[in-house]
Design a protein around this motif. Structure first.
Motif, PDB file in Angstrom:
ATOM      1  N   LEU A   1      -2.238  -2.542  15.607  1.00 30.30           N
ATOM      2  CA  LEU A   1      -1.675  -2.467  14.264  1.00 30.30           C
ATOM      3  C   LEU A   1      -2.384  -3.507  13.414  1.00 30.30           C
ATOM      4  N   LEU A   2      -2.967  -3.058  12.306  1.00 23.90           N
ATOM      5  CA  LEU A   2      -3.615  -3.961  11.371  1.00 23.90           C
ATOM      6  C   LEU A   2      -2.773  -4.066  10.106  1.00 23.90           C
ATOM      7  N   GLN A   3      -2.607  -5.280   9.631  1.00 26.08           N
ATOM      8  CA  GLN A   3      -1.818  -5.554   8.430  1.00 26.08           C
ATOM      9  C   GLN A   3      -2.761  -5.962   7.301  1.00 26.08           C
ATOM     10  N   TYR A   4      -2.516  -5.413   6.105  1.00 23.31           N
ATOM     11  CA  TYR A   4      -3.343  -5.772   4.962  1.00 23.31           C
ATOM     12  C   TYR A   4      -2.751  -6.984   4.262  1.00 23.31           C
TER      13      TYR A   4
ATOM     14  N   LYS B   1      -2.729  -8.749   1.066  1.00 27.70           N
ATOM     15  CA  LYS B   1      -3.084  -8.464  -0.327  1.00 27.70           C
ATOM     16  C   LYS B   1      -3.668  -9.695  -1.023  1.00 27.70           C
ATOM     17  N   ALA B   2      -3.065 -10.859  -0.798  1.00 25.43           N
ATOM     18  CA  ALA B   2      -3.509 -12.072  -1.490  1.00 25.43           C
ATOM     19  C   ALA B   2      -4.955 -12.422  -1.151  1.00 25.43           C
ATOM     20  N   GLU B   3      -5.342 -12.211   0.111  1.00 24.91           N
ATOM     21  CA  GLU B   3      -6.681 -12.582   0.548  1.00 24.91           C
ATOM     22  C   GLU B   3      -7.616 -11.381   0.657  1.00 24.91           C
ATOM     23  N   ASP B   4      -7.099 -10.184   0.361  1.00 26.13           N
ATOM     24  CA  ASP B   4      -7.889  -8.952   0.457  1.00 26.13           C
ATOM     25  C   ASP B   4      -8.610  -8.879   1.804  1.00 26.13           C
ATOM     26  N   LYS B   5      -7.809  -8.956   2.879  1.00 31.01           N
ATOM     27  CA  LYS B   5      -8.411  -8.842   4.202  1.00 31.01           C
ATOM     28  C   LYS B   5      -7.426  -8.198   5.156  1.00 31.01           C
ATOM     29  N   TRP B   6      -7.940  -7.672   6.254  1.00 30.34           N
ATOM     30  CA  TRP B   6      -7.126  -7.038   7.285  1.00 30.34           C
ATOM     31  C   TRP B   6      -7.010  -7.986   8.466  1.00 30.34           C
ATOM     32  N   GLN B   7      -5.815  -8.077   9.023  1.00 31.96           N
ATOM     33  CA  GLN B   7      -5.600  -8.943  10.175  1.00 31.96           C
ATOM     34  C   GLN B   7      -4.739  -8.227  11.205  1.00 31.96           C
ATOM     35  N   GLU B   8      -4.969  -8.547  12.465  1.00 30.75           N
ATOM     36  CA  GLU B   8      -4.225  -7.880  13.535  1.00 30.75           C
ATOM     37  C   GLU B   8      -2.766  -8.310  13.507  1.00 30.75           C
ATOM     38  N   TYR B   9      -1.881  -7.327  13.548  1.00 29.27           N
ATOM     39  CA  TYR B   9      -0.448  -7.596  13.574  1.00 29.27           C
ATOM     40  C   TYR B   9       0.113  -7.476  14.989  1.00 29.27           C
ATOM     41  N   ALA B  10      -0.375  -6.492  15.748  1.00 30.89           N
ATOM     42  CA  ALA B  10       0.106  -6.300  17.122  1.00 30.89           C
ATOM     43  C   ALA B  10      -0.865  -5.396  17.869  1.00 30.89           C
TER      44      ALA B  10
END
Length: 564
Positions: free
Chosen positions: A295-298, A300-309
């Motif tokens: 699961l990737l989470q966006y 918004k503040a940093e305009d980047k995708w990060q792993e959520y789980a």
């Protein structure tokens, strides 16, 4: 001779000395109480009959009730009768006056709260309310409501409202919710922290409450509708759902004007124009690389995708759908066989739960939510093209409803004006341009006008009362064909092409008041994300997703995401 004691500078400067003095003083007072020494008042209590000794000074200092009692006519009597509190409860609360503590349990908290209110022991009242809220499941919410009505305890009322705000989705489906008074419901709906995934959930709750007693609730209805964040709805929703409500026409008109005429917003008087804190949304993307799921989470503040789980999924072709705090994974394909399994992933705590399986195994199907019910539509079971449709509710599980007029798989589905539309797809004869509409009230399917082209794996979005259709793959290498459906006229019309550089469109979303496109461009190896700039008629590239095999997308409330 009475004197007023003012602590001197020496005692003030040495707080540890003062603390030791107070500790010794309190220890001595408690020893007098334990030994029943220097007792100057005894309470005679019934149920069962008992006597409770105490010291007037301590009780008067702890409670205005006792202070007024001892200053009154019977204040000097050595024995005072109390008839409206049982002996065990009084003894516990007398002890509380000395120690600030009492043995409050789920079994005695009702009697303790009622007595604490009579005796005006605010600290004991707070302790009772804390006990109730800490054990709300064991004590039962219904019992807490009953106790609040009996005692009219303001602190308990406030704590219950806080609980209802936090657990609104569950509370609003209960029987007790239908009897909420207008003032209570308004306090809940006004809260910026109302814990709902979508503003539509608050609207649904108001409608449920209103329909329970329409004649008596027409007058306060506009006041409750005004508590909604009306500008978060689109104009079609406002026209279809808000404007027809008694007394709500002006509210709908103001919200539509606010949405469509940004320059005039300063002249439009509305209570709420910003989304609730709990309704801020973001993208949550399920991505697959070979058989590894994440699961990737966006951000918004940093305009980047990060792993959520990271996810453990050993099958494909499931259909995910957001339902309250969970993503439901429905159906799929495993070891060459279609599946009927249904699994639920809780977004907040990242835990899995198995739900009742569908009646029929499906892949290549579509899943939508309509009026709180989940519909699984068509698909394939093995090589068999399905026309069956089944519906899920927690109370009834999966039940078949009327079948599609034409069986199909790889179709698309969308909700508009309280009805379910199924569009395109394919069957044994090939690609389809057939469209049909399901009415849940009559449990019937009706054929609609065909699309202008046969379409498979299409993307559909409702916008301003129309259904817009965009195909996943472009047959025309220079542009994407787009058409829209007018439900009033039952007609399709082609509109301007989406002149984007996509080789494959994965999805199109309306998010944050903008149109977002996900897919694979023709001249780029990574999956791209772009936002449509309406003012300049162009697409602005955002942070790209990692290059993996497959994505599925959900828009979820930020409040659902764990901070861990």
């Amino acid at each position: 001779m009475a004197t007023i004691f003012t602590p001197g500078p020496a005692l003030q400067s040495n707080s540890s000395e003062q603390n030791r003095f107070m500790e010794k003083l309190m220890a001595k007072i408690l020893s007098f109480y334990d030994e029943q020494s220097l007792i100057d008042v005894t309470f005679k209590v019934s149920n069962p009959t008992a006597v409770v000794p105490a010291h007037r000074l301590i009780l008067a200092a702890a409670s205005p009730y006792f202070e007024n009692l001892f200053r009154g006519e019977q204040g000097n009597n050595p024995v005072i009768e109390i008839n409206d509190i049982d002996s065990d409860t009084l003894e516990r609360l007398i002890t509380f006056c000395y120690t600030g503590e009492a043995p409050i349990t789920v079994n005695n908290v009702g009697a303790m709260l009622k007595a604490a209110i009579v005796l005006q022991l605010n600290d004991a009242i707070n302790s009772c309310v804390d006990c109730i809220m800490k054990n709300i499941n064991g004590y039962t919410l219904q019992a807490a409501y009953t106790l609040e009505r009996e005692t009219q305890c303001e602190r308990l009322k406030q704590k219950l409202i806080e609980y209802e705000i936090k657990n609104f989705m569950e509370i609003s489906r209960g029987v007790e919710f239908l009897s909420f008074d207008v003032e209570k419901l308004q306090r809940i709906l006004e809260s910026d922290n109302l814990n709902i995934p979508r503003e539509e959930d608050a609207y649904d709750a108001i409608k449920r409450w209103f329909n329970y007693d329409v004649p008596a609730r027409q007058e306060p209805l506009p006041h409750l509708i005004a508590c909604l964040r009306l500008t978060q709805f689109d104009a079609d929703f406002l026209l279809t759902h808000i404007q027809p409500l008694p007394g709500c026409e002006l509210l709908a008109f103001k919200a539509i004007s606010w949405i469509r005429e940004p320059a005039a917003r300063t002249k439009i008087s509305m209570r709420f124009t910003e989304p609730r804190a709990t309704c801020e949304e973001t993208f949550l993307v399920i991505c697959r690389s070979e058989m590894n799921y994440k699961l990737l989470q966006y951000n918004k503040a940093e305009d980047k995708w990060q792993e959520y789980a990271s996810l453990e999924i050993d099958y494909t072709n499931y259909w995910p759908i957001l339902k309250d705090e969970n993503i439901l994974f429905i159906g799929g394909y495993k070891n060459g066989v279609s599946c009927n399994i249904v699994r639920s992933l809780n977004i907040r705590n990242k835990t899995w739960q198995n739900l009742p399986a569908m009646n029929q195994a499906r892949r290549g199907h579509r899943v939508v939510e309509l009026d709180g019910k989940i519909y699984a539509i068509g698909g394939l079971e093995g090589n068999k093209v399905l026309s069956s449709v089944e519906r899920y509710t927690p109370s009834d599980g999966w039940e078949f409803v009327s079948s599609l007029t034409v069986g199909r798989f790889d179709a698309s589905a969308e909700i508009l004006n309280g009805k379910l539309y199924v569009l395109g797809g394919r069957n044994i004869n090939g690609a389809l341009k057939l469209v049909e509409c399901y009415n849940p009230d009559s449990n019937t399917w009706t054929s609609c006008a065909d699309m202008t082209e046969c379409r498979v794996s299409l993307h559909v979005r409702v916008h301003k009362g129309h259904i817009y259709v965009l195909e996943k793959y472009s047959a025309n290498q220079s542009s994407q064909s787009v058409e829209r459906y007018d439900p009033e006229r039952n007609t399709w019309s082609k509109i301007c092409c989406l002149n984007a550089e996509w080789a494959r469109i994965e999805n199109v979303f309306s998010f944050d008041n903008k149109l977002w496109s996900f897919g694979h461009p023709k001249h780029d190896d990574i999956s791209s994300v772009s936002v449509y700039d309406e003012d300049n008629d162009r697409w602005v590239k955002k942070c790209s997703l990692p290059n993996v095999d497959r994505y599925t997308y959900n828009i979820v409330p930020v409040a659902l995401l764990s901070s861990k």
